[in-house]
Design a protein around this motif. Structure first.
Motif, PDB file in Angstrom:
ATOM      1  N   ALA A   1       0.727  -1.205   0.053  1.00  0.00           N
ATOM      2  CA  ALA A   1       0.094  -0.057   0.096  1.00  0.00           C
ATOM      3  C   ALA A   1       0.897   1.283  -0.022  1.00  0.00           C
ATOM      4  O   ALA A   1       0.621   2.224  -0.690  1.00  0.00           O
ATOM      5  CB  ALA A   1      -1.120  -0.108   1.570  1.00  0.00           C
ATOM      6  N   ALA A   2       1.964   1.068   0.666  1.00  0.00           N
ATOM      7  CA  ALA A   2       2.792   2.076   0.704  1.00  0.00           C
ATOM      8  C   ALA A   2       3.653   2.685  -0.658  1.00  0.00           C
ATOM      9  O   ALA A   2       3.651   3.618  -0.849  1.00  0.00           O
ATOM     10  CB  ALA A   2       3.931   2.123   1.832  1.00  0.00           C
ATOM     11  N   GLU A   3       3.910   1.358  -1.305  1.00  0.00           N
ATOM     12  CA  GLU A   3       4.615   1.545  -2.567  1.00  0.00           C
ATOM     13  C   GLU A   3       3.467   2.114  -3.675  1.00  0.00           C
ATOM     14  O   GLU A   3       3.982   2.769  -4.356  1.00  0.00           O
ATOM     15  CB  GLU A   3       4.944   0.070  -3.154  1.00  0.00           C
ATOM     16  CG  GLU A   3       6.238  -0.365  -2.195  1.00  0.00           C
ATOM     17  CD  GLU A   3       6.472  -1.613  -2.602  1.00  0.00           C
ATOM     18  OE1 GLU A   3       5.858  -2.527  -3.458  1.00  0.00           O
ATOM     19  OE2 GLU A   3       7.639  -2.209  -2.127  1.00  0.00           O
ATOM     20  N   ARG A   4       2.220   1.834  -3.523  1.00  0.00           N
ATOM     21  CA  ARG A   4       1.284   2.181  -4.428  1.00  0.00           C
ATOM     22  C   ARG A   4       1.104   3.683  -4.225  1.00  0.00           C
ATOM     23  O   ARG A   4       1.026   4.537  -5.156  1.00  0.00           O
ATOM     24  CB  ARG A   4      -0.081   1.409  -4.279  1.00  0.00           C
ATOM     25  CG  ARG A   4      -0.095   0.212  -4.892  1.00  0.00           C
ATOM     26  CD  ARG A   4      -1.640  -0.328  -4.797  1.00  0.00           C
ATOM     27  NE  ARG A   4      -1.874  -0.577  -3.728  1.00  0.00           N
ATOM     28  CZ  ARG A   4      -2.047  -1.797  -2.831  1.00  0.00           C
ATOM     29  NH1 ARG A   4      -1.371  -2.754  -3.503  1.00  0.00           N
ATOM     30  NH2 ARG A   4      -2.688  -1.898  -1.765  1.00  0.00           N
ATOM     31  N   ALA A   5       0.976   4.099  -2.809  1.00  0.00           N
ATOM     32  CA  ALA A   5       0.683   5.458  -2.680  1.00  0.00           C
ATOM     33  C   ALA A   5       2.151   6.194  -2.761  1.00  0.00           C
ATOM     34  O   ALA A   5       1.822   7.515  -3.606  1.00  0.00           O
ATOM     35  CB  ALA A   5       0.718   5.786  -1.028  1.00  0.00           C
ATOM     36  N   GLU A   6       3.169   5.839  -3.012  1.00  0.00           N
ATOM     37  CA  GLU A   6       4.390   6.525  -3.560  1.00  0.00           C
ATOM     38  C   GLU A   6       4.264   6.714  -4.877  1.00  0.00           C
ATOM     39  O   GLU A   6       4.891   7.969  -5.489  1.00  0.00           O
ATOM     40  CB  GLU A   6       5.744   6.061  -2.752  1.00  0.00           C
ATOM     41  CG  GLU A   6       6.828   6.617  -3.173  1.00  0.00           C
ATOM     42  CD  GLU A   6       8.376   5.790  -2.650  1.00  0.00           C
ATOM     43  OE1 GLU A   6       9.355   6.206  -3.107  1.00  0.00           O
ATOM     44  OE2 GLU A   6       7.907   4.671  -1.900  1.00  0.00           O
ATOM     45  N   ALA A   7       3.936   5.760  -5.521  1.00  0.00           N
ATOM     46  CA  ALA A   7       4.008   5.473  -6.797  1.00  0.00           C
ATOM     47  C   ALA A   7       2.666   6.657  -7.659  1.00  0.00           C
ATOM     48  O   ALA A   7       3.001   7.277  -8.699  1.00  0.00           O
ATOM     49  CB  ALA A   7       3.724   4.145  -7.530  1.00  0.00           C
ATOM     50  N   ALA A   8       1.751   6.635  -6.929  1.00  0.00           N
ATOM     51  CA  ALA A   8       0.578   7.666  -7.054  1.00  0.00           C
ATOM     52  C   ALA A   8       0.732   8.979  -6.866  1.00  0.00           C
ATOM     53  O   ALA A   8       0.170   9.862  -7.512  1.00  0.00           O
ATOM     54  CB  ALA A   8      -0.650   7.058  -6.657  1.00  0.00           C
ATOM     55  N   GLY A   9       1.921   9.136  -5.929  1.00  0.00           N
ATOM     56  CA  GLY A   9       2.172  10.664  -5.609  1.00  0.00           C
ATOM     57  C   GLY A   9       2.316  11.707  -6.608  1.00  0.00           C
ATOM     58  O   GLY A   9       1.672  12.553  -6.809  1.00  0.00           O
ATOM     59  N   PRO A  10       3.274  11.220  -7.588  1.00  0.00           N
ATOM     60  CA  PRO A  10       3.780  12.264  -8.636  1.00  0.00           C
ATOM     61  C   PRO A  10       2.771  12.463  -9.590  1.00  0.00           C
ATOM     62  O   PRO A  10       2.488  13.658  -9.965  1.00  0.00           O
ATOM     63  CB  PRO A  10       5.073  11.529  -9.349  1.00  0.00           C
ATOM     64  CG  PRO A  10       5.341  10.609  -8.102  1.00  0.00           C
ATOM     65  CD  PRO A  10       4.381  10.374  -7.388  1.00  0.00           C
TER      66      PRO A  10
END
Length: 488
Positions: free
Chosen positions: A474-483
């Motif tokens: 979930a953290a990785e998805r959030a980080e990828a979605a951030g930009p």
């Protein structure tokens, strides 16, 4: 993704050199070939072989040989699978790192922590056993003090360097190997009446069938025997963890894997066969004195009990030494993968993971305390809840190898120098046998609590692993979605 990158994630040698001359994880390649050879040989000889074999003989009679053969075959197959993965990708986390890659982060986390838990409990068991022997020799020093002394000495050994561990284990394992080898040779001479001055009548192989037949207690006794002997085989996989700190890990793993058959054949089947041919299986001395002491007494060896106490103490110290090493390297690997405190992944000036060693030994000291202060409650829970973990580890190795074979053959087929026989059929058959043993434990009064508590603890650890894995994703998805959100 390249095969080199993939193998690095699985714990392999990033250089691609044939032997992996220096570990890629910061550990020092301080183990010599003779260390690895003796660790491989001694790893299958635990104190359980000397102490627990009498009970198995009493339950199954001569048919206990079949029990040992079945478990021995299972270990040979599991070691072959592990050898295939370890030769292709040597790693201090061994099967935990491979499960991480093949089955998922939750699997590597779960089996790694369960294995660590198993060995730190073993530290307390073996320290107490060794202390009991030492106290019988020198009563002036209390048993708890002996346990403290033994644990402290081996902690210092492991903190010194991996070469110190290897050197101690070389001599500890060497004594066990020489002792069992001598026992088999002397026993065979006595069996055929060729040993000068022997008190044994030299009945040949008659005792295998002259007291109720080869299977006096029926076929079910073989499965009961399996449950009694299976845990004495734990430790054969240690060499695949240690190989990562040798100069040529792939060669060491290949050699250890190829030699496991004769090691189990001689040390387990060979020595138990000698006991059964020297004495009738129902001789009371086998359970009263222990199978090996009873056999030595029947030959007329003076001070047999003291001799066996020395050998058992050596086996206990060997198990303690290897247990601390194994627990610390698993903790180190978990730390490297972010599944344990980062301090566990730090390597000191001597090339050893100091925090991982100290963290493991502290839990071992606490378990020793529980053994003296809360033996029937807390320690009994720790002991029973770790009892079936050996079988869980072997089962995970089977499932991991089923997936890793495909990964390795796609990405680095040249590194697959050791192959599991009759893949995948024999792998599935081995997994089925392990499940059968676990299932049979539920219906066995003596083992039901052990397997139930072990399953409970395993379920809790797996749940923690799955939870951590989902949070990470979930953290990785959030980080990828951030930009992307920022751009929008």
């Amino acid at each position: 993704m390249s095969s080199t990158t993939t193998l690095q994630k699985a714990g392999g040698d990033p250089t691609g050199e044939p032997g992996g001359a220096q570990p890629s994880d910061g550990l020092k390649a301080g183990l010599k070939n003779r260390h690895l050879s003796m660790i491989a040989i001694g790893g299958v000889i635990g104190a359980g072989l000397f102490v627990g074999s009498g009970g198995g003989i009493a339950k199954a009679g001569p048919a206990i040989l079949v029990s040992y053969a079945l478990v021995g075959a299972m270990v040979v197959f599991v070691m072959r699978m592990l050898g295939e993965m370890a030769a292709a990708s040597p790693n201090s986390g061994s099967f935990s790192a491979y499960a991480d890659r093949a089955l998922g982060r939750w699997a590597g986390f779960s089996i790694g922590w369960l294995y660590w838990f198993f060995w730190v409990v073993v530290l307390a068991v073996e320290a107490t056993a060794g202390a009991a022997i030492l106290e019988s020799w020198i009563p002036a020093v209390p048993q708890w003090a002996w346990a403290l002394i033994v644990m402290a000495v081996l902690t210092v050994t492991n903190l010194g360097s991996v070469a110190s561990y290897g050197e101690f284990e070389f001599w500890f394992a060497g004594i066990k190997v020489v002792a069992i080898g001598a026992f088999v040779i002397v026993g065979l001479l006595a069996v055929f009446g060729l040993l000068p001055g022997s008190d044994n009548p030299g009945a040949g192989f008659a005792h295998l069938t002259d007291t109720g037949g080869f299977m006096p207690n029926g076929f079910g006794s073989i499965l009961t025997g399996v449950l009694m002997v299976v845990f004495s085989f734990m430790g054969s996989e240690i060499v695949t963890l240690a190989a990562g700190e040798s100069k040529d890990p792939r060669r060491a793993v290949t050699k250890a894997t190829n030699s496991v058959i004769w090691r189990i054949g001689i040390f387990y089947l060979g020595s138990i066969f000698i006991v059964l041919t020297l004495l009738p299986w129902n001789d009371p001395s086998i359970t009263e004195k222990g199978s090996y002491v009873a056999a030595l007494d029947s030959i007329g060896i003076a001070n047999a009990g003291t001799i066996m106490e020395v050998i058992i103490l050596t086996a206990v110290l060997s198990c303690l030494n290897s247990g601390l090493y194994t627990a610390s390297r698993m903790a180190f690997s978990l730390g490297e993968r972010g599944d344990a405190p980062k301090a566990f992944a730090r390597v000191g000036k001597r090339g050893v993971p100091v925090a991982a060693i100290l963290g493991s030994v502290v839990f071992g000291f606490v378990a020793v305390y529980f053994n003296y202060a809360f033996k029937d409650t807390v320690f009994n829970f720790l002991l029973n809840s770790s009892g079936a973990i050996a079988l869980f580890v072997w089962l995970v190795i089977c499932l991991t190898q089923l997936r890793m074979r495909g990964i390795l053959m796609r990405e680095a087929p040249e590194k697959v120098t050791v192959k599991m026989w009759f893949f995948p059929y024999l792998t599935w058959a081995t997994a089925a046998m392990i499940v059968l043993v676990l299932g049979y434990m539920f219906f066995d009064d003596a083992n039901r609590e052990v397997v139930s508590l072990s399953v409970l603890v395993a379920a809790l650890v797996v749940a923690a692993g799955v939870f951590r894995d989902r949070r990470r994703k979930a953290a990785e998805r959030a980080e990828a979605a951030g930009p992307a959100e920022v751009r929008g």
